[in-house]
Motif scaffolding. Structure first.
Motif, PDB file in Angstrom:
ATOM      1  N   VAL A 189       0.719  -1.247  -0.148  1.00  0.00           N
ATOM      2  CA  VAL A 189      -0.076   0.235   0.090  1.00  0.00           C
ATOM      3  C   VAL A 189       0.809   1.390   0.027  1.00  0.00           C
ATOM      4  O   VAL A 189       0.696   2.223  -0.725  1.00  0.00           O
ATOM      5  CB  VAL A 189      -0.940  -0.115   1.202  1.00  0.00           C
ATOM      6  CG1 VAL A 189      -1.526   1.204   1.536  1.00  0.00           C
ATOM      7  CG2 VAL A 189      -2.018  -1.178   1.039  1.00  0.00           C
ATOM      8  N   VAL A 190       1.967   1.156   0.734  1.00  0.00           N
ATOM      9  CA  VAL A 190       2.836   2.513   0.922  1.00  0.00           C
ATOM     10  C   VAL A 190       3.396   2.597  -0.639  1.00  0.00           C
ATOM     11  O   VAL A 190       3.369   3.624  -0.827  1.00  0.00           O
ATOM     12  CB  VAL A 190       3.793   2.069   2.018  1.00  0.00           C
ATOM     13  CG1 VAL A 190       5.042   3.379   1.998  1.00  0.00           C
ATOM     14  CG2 VAL A 190       3.270   2.405   3.252  1.00  0.00           C
ATOM     15  N   ASP A 191       4.032   1.552  -1.037  1.00  0.00           N
ATOM     16  CA  ASP A 191       4.686   1.770  -2.317  1.00  0.00           C
ATOM     17  C   ASP A 191       3.754   2.003  -3.425  1.00  0.00           C
ATOM     18  O   ASP A 191       4.275   2.901  -4.318  1.00  0.00           O
ATOM     19  CB  ASP A 191       5.480   0.373  -2.832  1.00  0.00           C
ATOM     20  CG  ASP A 191       6.798   0.188  -1.816  1.00  0.00           C
ATOM     21  OD1 ASP A 191       7.141   1.109  -1.389  1.00  0.00           O
ATOM     22  OD2 ASP A 191       7.228  -1.199  -1.822  1.00  0.00           O
ATOM     23  N   ASP A 192       2.610   1.479  -3.550  1.00  0.00           N
ATOM     24  CA  ASP A 192       1.658   1.999  -4.636  1.00  0.00           C
ATOM     25  C   ASP A 192       1.456   3.259  -4.522  1.00  0.00           C
ATOM     26  O   ASP A 192       1.412   3.967  -5.580  1.00  0.00           O
ATOM     27  CB  ASP A 192       0.552   1.145  -4.299  1.00  0.00           C
ATOM     28  CG  ASP A 192       0.588  -0.428  -4.959  1.00  0.00           C
ATOM     29  OD1 ASP A 192       1.610  -0.491  -5.821  1.00  0.00           O
ATOM     30  OD2 ASP A 192      -0.530  -1.223  -4.703  1.00  0.00           O
ATOM     31  N   ALA A 193       1.239   3.819  -3.484  1.00  0.00           N
ATOM     32  CA  ALA A 193       1.040   5.267  -3.064  1.00  0.00           C
ATOM     33  C   ALA A 193       2.124   6.111  -3.507  1.00  0.00           C
ATOM     34  O   ALA A 193       2.024   7.209  -4.171  1.00  0.00           O
ATOM     35  CB  ALA A 193       0.490   5.530  -1.557  1.00  0.00           C
ATOM     36  N   LEU A 194       3.094   5.934  -2.924  1.00  0.00           N
ATOM     37  CA  LEU A 194       4.339   6.400  -3.172  1.00  0.00           C
ATOM     38  C   LEU A 194       5.156   6.645  -4.800  1.00  0.00           C
ATOM     39  O   LEU A 194       5.341   7.477  -5.112  1.00  0.00           O
ATOM     40  CB  LEU A 194       5.668   6.417  -2.275  1.00  0.00           C
ATOM     41  CG  LEU A 194       5.277   6.628  -0.668  1.00  0.00           C
ATOM     42  CD1 LEU A 194       6.429   6.340   0.186  1.00  0.00           C
ATOM     43  CD2 LEU A 194       4.639   8.005  -0.404  1.00  0.00           C
ATOM     44  N   GLN A 195       4.716   5.513  -5.379  1.00  0.00           N
ATOM     45  CA  GLN A 195       4.998   5.411  -6.705  1.00  0.00           C
ATOM     46  C   GLN A 195       3.917   5.893  -7.651  1.00  0.00           C
ATOM     47  O   GLN A 195       4.078   5.994  -8.837  1.00  0.00           O
ATOM     48  CB  GLN A 195       5.488   3.877  -7.051  1.00  0.00           C
ATOM     49  CG  GLN A 195       6.620   3.374  -6.510  1.00  0.00           C
ATOM     50  CD  GLN A 195       6.989   1.969  -6.898  1.00  0.00           C
ATOM     51  OE1 GLN A 195       6.165   1.168  -6.934  1.00  0.00           O
ATOM     52  NE2 GLN A 195       8.049   2.051  -7.691  1.00  0.00           N
ATOM     53  N   GLY A 196       3.015   6.367  -6.993  1.00  0.00           N
ATOM     54  CA  GLY A 196       1.840   7.109  -7.716  1.00  0.00           C
ATOM     55  C   GLY A 196       1.065   5.900  -8.800  1.00  0.00           C
ATOM     56  O   GLY A 196       0.580   6.326  -9.845  1.00  0.00           O
ATOM     57  N   ILE A 197       1.100   4.844  -8.147  1.00  0.00           N
ATOM     58  CA  ILE A 197       0.339   3.628  -9.067  1.00  0.00           C
ATOM     59  C   ILE A 197      -1.280   3.904  -9.165  1.00  0.00           C
ATOM     60  O   ILE A 197      -1.761   4.222  -8.265  1.00  0.00           O
ATOM     61  CB  ILE A 197       0.583   2.317  -8.271  1.00  0.00           C
ATOM     62  CG1 ILE A 197       2.164   2.162  -8.353  1.00  0.00           C
ATOM     63  CG2 ILE A 197      -0.123   1.061  -9.362  1.00  0.00           C
ATOM     64  CD1 ILE A 197       2.868   1.894  -9.604  1.00  0.00           C
ATOM     65  N   THR A 198      -1.477   4.197 -10.424  1.00  0.00           N
ATOM     66  CA  THR A 198      -2.826   4.340 -10.620  1.00  0.00           C
ATOM     67  C   THR A 198      -3.655   2.930 -11.255  1.00  0.00           C
ATOM     68  O   THR A 198      -5.071   3.050 -10.957  1.00  0.00           O
ATOM     69  CB  THR A 198      -3.030   5.391 -11.984  1.00  0.00           C
ATOM     70  OG1 THR A 198      -2.624   4.682 -13.265  1.00  0.00           O
ATOM     71  CG2 THR A 198      -2.496   6.602 -11.695  1.00  0.00           C
TER      72      THR A 198
END
Ligand SMILES: [Zn+2]
Length: 300
Positions: free
Chosen positions: A179-188
């Motif tokens: 969840v943290v990585d998806d958010a910080l990498q801007g995963i859409t």
């Protein structure tokens, strides 16, 4: 709409037919939508890791010309970000320590006939130390629309209860890191195997708790062996042969229900050039049931 996708393998073994299907689906969906495609190695669980597996996966992706944007991200190097997220939750009183042993949890599950955690330690205010930390869930109700599976409703409080986001050790839990990585990498857009579908509601709950947006989800059918077991190193799935890249990609393309080219494509580059514009989500077998790779290859 901007598109940032990702492929996020765990280095628990070589890339095999099943993981190549996922890699190709995520890559194609991103490229078809003129999106970016990031590679993240989820090496957050040292005991499960296999030496050399990260390099092997990276080499296989290169051999299949599935090129990624930006630098590769390794979860093992991102602890400060996960710690920051924990701190944010701690300050909002959304975390609590849980000292229940496996044996206690099993006994609780047996009497309650459910594996959802009943919140035994919720109000005990136990010291954190190295113990597991659970997320205090208020409303566990989640509604998501998967691009293939359609609407999904789940009440996480009923299905799993307050779940663990830091394991005893302490080790960061998979749900937190993703969840943290998806958010910080801007995963859409998250495209991944249907075996991860039942993690999605928990991840949405965690995204909400941390104030992150929820990406769009597409879960593709899971490739299994003829006996129904998941393809993995443990079940004897062979690593893919990098020198058969074109053949491997064509197999994955067919598994994903995509239309065969009219003419023979002689190289990986030619194949990918054909595949990007011709990728159609609505051709992916719309089933959450696993599909045997043996079955898929015989239906030619
Ligand atoms: Zn507990």
């Amino acid at each position: 709409m901007p598109y940032i996708g990702r492929f996020a393998p765990s280095p628990t073994g070589h890339l095999h037919a099943g993981s190549l299907i996922t890699a190709l689906a995520t890559w194609l969906d991103a490229r078809h939508h003129n999106g970016r495609w990031l590679l993240r190695i989820e090496d957050i669980d040292p005991p499960r890791e296999v030496a050399g597996a990260s390099e092997s996966i990276i080499n296989s992706l290169r051999a299949h010309q599935l090129e990624w944007d930006d630098t590769i991200q390794f979860q093992s190097q991102r602890s400060p970000f996960y710690e920051q997220a924990l701190q944010q939750l701690r300050e909002q009183n959304k975390l609590y320590a849980c000292c229940c042993t496996r044996k206690q949890l099993r006994a609780i599950a047996e009497t309650r006939h459910t594996h959802s955690y009943p919140g035994t330690c919720r109000d005990l205010d136990l010291p954190e130390g190295d113990s597991a930390l659970r997320l205090r869930i208020d409303s566990g109700q989640v509604s998501i629309v998967d691009a293939l599976a359609g609407p999904i409703e789940e009440n996480v409080q009923h299905t799993v209860g307050d779940f663990i986001i830091r394991r005893r050790g302490p080790l960061f839990a998979y749900q937190l890191a993703v969840v943290v990585d998806d958010a910080l990498q801007g995963i859409t857009h998250v495209v991944r195997g249907a075996d991860l579908l039942d993690n999605t509601a928990r991840q949405v709950i965690l995204q909400r708790a941390l104030g992150y947006p929820t990406p769009a989800y597409l879960h593709i059918p899971l490739a299994v062996q003829a006996d129904g077991r998941k393809l993995s190193k443990q079940t004897g799935a062979k690593p893919i042969n990098n020198s058969d890249a074109l053949c491997n990609l064509q197999f994955a393309w067919k598994f994903l229900g995509q239309q065969q080219p009219d003419a023979d494509l002689g190289s990986v580059a030619e194949f990918l050039q054909f595949a990007v514009p011709n990728w159609r989500r609505d051709r992916i077998p719309a089933t959450l049931q696993p599909i045997s790779v043996a079955e898929s290859s015989s239906n030619s």
